[in-house]
Scaffold this active site. Structure first.
Site, PDB file in Angstrom:
ATOM      1  N   HIS A 273       0.773  -1.107  -0.073  1.00  0.00           N
ATOM      2  CA  HIS A 273       0.159   0.044   0.064  1.00  0.00           C
ATOM      3  C   HIS A 273       0.965   1.302  -0.101  1.00  0.00           C
ATOM      4  O   HIS A 273       0.359   2.409   0.044  1.00  0.00           O
ATOM      5  CB  HIS A 273      -0.877   0.089   1.291  1.00  0.00           C
ATOM      6  CG  HIS A 273      -2.196  -1.176   1.133  1.00  0.00           C
ATOM      7  ND1 HIS A 273      -2.021  -2.325   1.458  1.00  0.00           N
ATOM      8  CD2 HIS A 273      -3.192  -0.884   0.798  1.00  0.00           C
ATOM      9  CE1 HIS A 273      -2.928  -3.062   1.237  1.00  0.00           C
ATOM     10  NE2 HIS A 273      -3.896  -2.116   0.815  1.00  0.00           N
TER      11      HIS A 273
ATOM     12  N   LYS B 190       7.022   2.914  -3.111  1.00  0.00           N
ATOM     13  CA  LYS B 190       7.365   1.327  -3.386  1.00  0.00           C
ATOM     14  C   LYS B 190       6.571   0.938  -4.484  1.00  0.00           C
ATOM     15  O   LYS B 190       7.267   0.349  -5.684  1.00  0.00           O
ATOM     16  CB  LYS B 190       6.978   0.425  -2.473  1.00  0.00           C
ATOM     17  CG  LYS B 190       8.030   0.096  -1.520  1.00  0.00           C
ATOM     18  CD  LYS B 190       7.581  -1.246  -0.423  1.00  0.00           C
ATOM     19  CE  LYS B 190       8.218  -0.951   0.803  1.00  0.00           C
ATOM     20  NZ  LYS B 190       7.502  -2.195   1.491  1.00  0.00           N
TER      21      LYS B 190
ATOM     22  N   LYS C 146      17.703   5.850  -9.961  1.00  0.00           N
ATOM     23  CA  LYS C 146      17.788   5.049  -8.579  1.00  0.00           C
ATOM     24  C   LYS C 146      17.538   3.614  -8.974  1.00  0.00           C
ATOM     25  O   LYS C 146      18.210   2.774  -8.428  1.00  0.00           O
ATOM     26  CB  LYS C 146      16.770   5.740  -7.764  1.00  0.00           C
ATOM     27  CG  LYS C 146      16.571   4.852  -6.470  1.00  0.00           C
ATOM     28  CD  LYS C 146      15.510   5.516  -5.605  1.00  0.00           C
ATOM     29  CE  LYS C 146      15.367   4.483  -4.356  1.00  0.00           C
ATOM     30  NZ  LYS C 146      14.204   4.619  -3.745  1.00  0.00           N
TER      31      LYS C 146
ATOM     32  N   HIS D 126      18.569  -0.747  -3.687  1.00  0.00           N
ATOM     33  CA  HIS D 126      18.670  -2.067  -3.216  1.00  0.00           C
ATOM     34  C   HIS D 126      17.366  -2.786  -3.800  1.00  0.00           C
ATOM     35  O   HIS D 126      17.394  -4.217  -4.093  1.00  0.00           O
ATOM     36  CB  HIS D 126      18.366  -1.946  -1.520  1.00  0.00           C
ATOM     37  CG  HIS D 126      17.104  -0.932  -1.318  1.00  0.00           C
ATOM     38  ND1 HIS D 126      17.304   0.454  -1.944  1.00  0.00           N
ATOM     39  CD2 HIS D 126      16.105  -0.698  -0.629  1.00  0.00           C
ATOM     40  CE1 HIS D 126      16.220   0.907  -1.354  1.00  0.00           C
ATOM     41  NE2 HIS D 126      15.399   0.399  -0.752  1.00  0.00           N
TER      42      HIS D 126
ATOM     43  N   ASP E 156       9.497  -6.338   1.675  1.00  0.00           N
ATOM     44  CA  ASP E 156       9.722  -5.749   2.702  1.00  0.00           C
ATOM     45  C   ASP E 156      11.041  -4.974   2.691  1.00  0.00           C
ATOM     46  O   ASP E 156      12.104  -5.448   2.204  1.00  0.00           O
ATOM     47  CB  ASP E 156       9.553  -6.389   4.119  1.00  0.00           C
ATOM     48  CG  ASP E 156       9.365  -5.757   5.358  1.00  0.00           C
ATOM     49  OD1 ASP E 156       8.235  -5.007   5.441  1.00  0.00           O
ATOM     50  OD2 ASP E 156      10.112  -5.578   6.181  1.00  0.00           O
ATOM     51  N   SER E 157      11.383  -3.639   3.347  1.00  0.00           N
ATOM     52  CA  SER E 157      12.479  -2.959   3.140  1.00  0.00           C
ATOM     53  C   SER E 157      12.595  -2.037   4.188  1.00  0.00           C
ATOM     54  O   SER E 157      11.845  -1.922   5.013  1.00  0.00           O
ATOM     55  CB  SER E 157      12.532  -2.368   1.826  1.00  0.00           C
ATOM     56  OG  SER E 157      11.364  -1.567   1.565  1.00  0.00           O
TER      57      SER E 157
ATOM     58  N   GLY F 151      10.128   8.185   1.486  1.00  0.00           N
ATOM     59  CA  GLY F 151      10.859   7.694   2.872  1.00  0.00           C
ATOM     60  C   GLY F 151      12.036   8.399   3.000  1.00  0.00           C
ATOM     61  O   GLY F 151      11.983   9.530   3.178  1.00  0.00           O
ATOM     62  N   TYR F 152      13.045   7.567   3.211  1.00  0.00           N
ATOM     63  CA  TYR F 152      14.602   8.086   3.913  1.00  0.00           C
ATOM     64  C   TYR F 152      15.453   8.644   2.791  1.00  0.00           C
ATOM     65  O   TYR F 152      16.637   8.895   2.966  1.00  0.00           O
ATOM     66  CB  TYR F 152      15.173   7.058   4.556  1.00  0.00           C
ATOM     67  CG  TYR F 152      14.213   6.543   6.027  1.00  0.00           C
ATOM     68  CD1 TYR F 152      14.779   7.393   7.253  1.00  0.00           C
ATOM     69  CD2 TYR F 152      13.406   5.883   5.850  1.00  0.00           C
ATOM     70  CE1 TYR F 152      14.229   7.081   8.399  1.00  0.00           C
ATOM     71  CE2 TYR F 152      12.939   5.165   7.031  1.00  0.00           C
ATOM     72  CZ  TYR F 152      13.061   5.972   8.220  1.00  0.00           C
ATOM     73  OH  TYR F 152      12.534   5.757   9.598  1.00  0.00           O
ATOM     74  N   ASP F 153      14.788   8.546   1.428  1.00  0.00           N
ATOM     75  CA  ASP F 153      15.512   8.925   0.303  1.00  0.00           C
ATOM     76  C   ASP F 153      16.322  10.261   0.419  1.00  0.00           C
ATOM     77  O   ASP F 153      17.556  10.181  -0.061  1.00  0.00           O
ATOM     78  CB  ASP F 153      14.694   8.939  -0.803  1.00  0.00           C
ATOM     79  CG  ASP F 153      14.314   7.680  -1.693  1.00  0.00           C
ATOM     80  OD1 ASP F 153      15.007   6.607  -1.367  1.00  0.00           O
ATOM     81  OD2 ASP F 153      13.334   7.580  -2.637  1.00  0.00           O
TER      82      ASP F 153
HETATM   83  P1  IMP Z   1       7.754  -1.413   4.890  1.00  0.00           P
HETATM   84  O1  IMP Z   1       8.412  -2.429   4.097  1.00  0.00           O
HETATM   85  O2  IMP Z   1       6.249  -1.231   4.405  1.00  0.00           O
HETATM   86  O3  IMP Z   1       7.872  -1.958   6.206  1.00  0.00           O
HETATM   87  O4  IMP Z   1       8.385   0.037   5.014  1.00  0.00           O
HETATM   88  C1  IMP Z   1       9.817   0.095   4.725  1.00  0.00           C
HETATM   89  C2  IMP Z   1      10.018   1.412   4.974  1.00  0.00           C
HETATM   90  O5  IMP Z   1      11.426   1.512   4.693  1.00  0.00           O
HETATM   91  C3  IMP Z   1       9.209   2.561   3.838  1.00  0.00           C
HETATM   92  O6  IMP Z   1       8.416   3.011   4.366  1.00  0.00           O
HETATM   93  C4  IMP Z   1      10.530   3.532   3.824  1.00  0.00           C
HETATM   94  O7  IMP Z   1      10.227   4.390   4.874  1.00  0.00           O
HETATM   95  C5  IMP Z   1      11.646   2.724   3.976  1.00  0.00           C
HETATM   96  N1  IMP Z   1      12.313   2.656   2.845  1.00  0.00           N
HETATM   97  C6  IMP Z   1      12.342   1.359   2.163  1.00  0.00           C
HETATM   98  N2  IMP Z   1      12.861   1.474   1.050  1.00  0.00           N
HETATM   99  C7  IMP Z   1      13.174   2.548   0.835  1.00  0.00           C
HETATM  100  C8  IMP Z   1      13.736   3.342  -0.511  1.00  0.00           C
HETATM  101  O8  IMP Z   1      14.034   2.867  -1.539  1.00  0.00           O
HETATM  102  N3  IMP Z   1      13.901   4.922  -0.201  1.00  0.00           N
HETATM  103  C9  IMP Z   1      13.475   5.434   0.899  1.00  0.00           C
HETATM  104  N4  IMP Z   1      13.016   4.721   2.188  1.00  0.00           N
HETATM  105  C10 IMP Z   1      12.668   3.334   2.013  1.00  0.00           C
END
Ligand code: IMP
Length: 214
Positions: free
Chosen positions: A14, A18, A183, A196, A74-75, A161-163
């Site tokens: 969601h 991503k 990217k 990644h 999941d990241s 996110g943290y980009d």
């Molecule tokens: P989840 O996988 O839904 O738990 O969310 C992973 C979180 O990690 C994201 O909401 C971002 O805050 C951060 N994140 C994961 N991949 C990236 C990225 O490519 N760029 C920036 N933040 C990321």
């Protein structure tokens, strides 16, 4: 060899940032991609303590709801000086509703408190764990990682996110200063993509031997 996938695939996320990246990475292939958002699927609580557990929770939920194969990512970002935090809790650090300035501010504050902003830039890495799961419970796992450094104040307004605080090794720009096509570019030769997520996708695409659109 990995199991072939053809026909429809649900992207079990969601997260709009991503989703955009995953759709772009899958666009060149002969697969009909649906998203959890457009199908109004519920968002399962991410109760796992590892990237694999949380990716599996999301993939299983999407398969259960749709009866279709699903792909979950999941990241997160691991900061070395913070013992790997925020890691699997990267999204949680943004609070509810999500505020990425809050999340990046927490990282900066915690690094400052332990004196980790005084010397060389703090080391961090991004991780992406992809799980491709079928209705018969077969699943395949692919992982990508990129190492880099953190910069404060944040730079750039692209991405998510943290980009804005992450500079991948070998690059001068933060993820948020790069065009998304840069990217997540997948080089034609054998060199590694920058992100990644693209690194994990390269493995997924190679394993699944998907045919490219002409
Ligand atoms: P989840 O996988 O839904 O738990 O969310 C992973 C979180 O990690 C994201 O909401 C971002 O805050 C951060 N994140 C994961 N991949 C990236 C990225 O490519 N760029 C920036 N933040 C990321």
């Amino acid at each position: 060899m990995a199991r072939q996938l053809s026909g429809r695939l649900v992207l079990a996320t969601h997260n709009k940032g991503k989703l955009r990246e995953m759709q772009a990475l899958l666009a060149p292939f002969h697969i009909e991609v649906l998203s959890a958002g457009e199908l109004n699927l519920p968002e399962p609580p991410e109760t796992g303590t590892t990237y694999i557990e949380n990716a599996r929770i999301k993939a299983m939920s999407a398969v259960h709801e749709t009866g279709l194969p699903a792909l979950a990512d999941d990241s997160g970002m691991d900061v070395a000086a913070l013992d790997g935090a925020p890691g699997v809790y990267s999204a949680d650090w943004a609070g509810e509703p999500r505020d990425w300035d809050v999340a990046m501010g927490r990282v900066e504050t915690q690094l400052r408190q332990i004196g980790a902003l005084a010397g060389s830039p703090p080391r961090a890495s991004f991780h992406s764990t992809l799980i491709l799961r079928w209705p018969d419970q077969h699943e395949e796992i692919f992982e990508g990682r990129v190492d880099g450094t953190l910069v404060f104040p944040k730079r750039g307004d692209r991405g998510f996110g943290y980009d804005p605080i992450f500079v991948p090794d070998g690059q001068g720009l933060t993820f948020a200063e790069m065009a998304p096509e840069v990217k997540n570019a997948v080089p034609e030769d054998d060199s590694l993509p920058i992100s990644h997520r693209a690194r994990a996708f390269v493995q997924l695409r190679a394993a699944c031997l998907w045919t490219k659109k002409p």
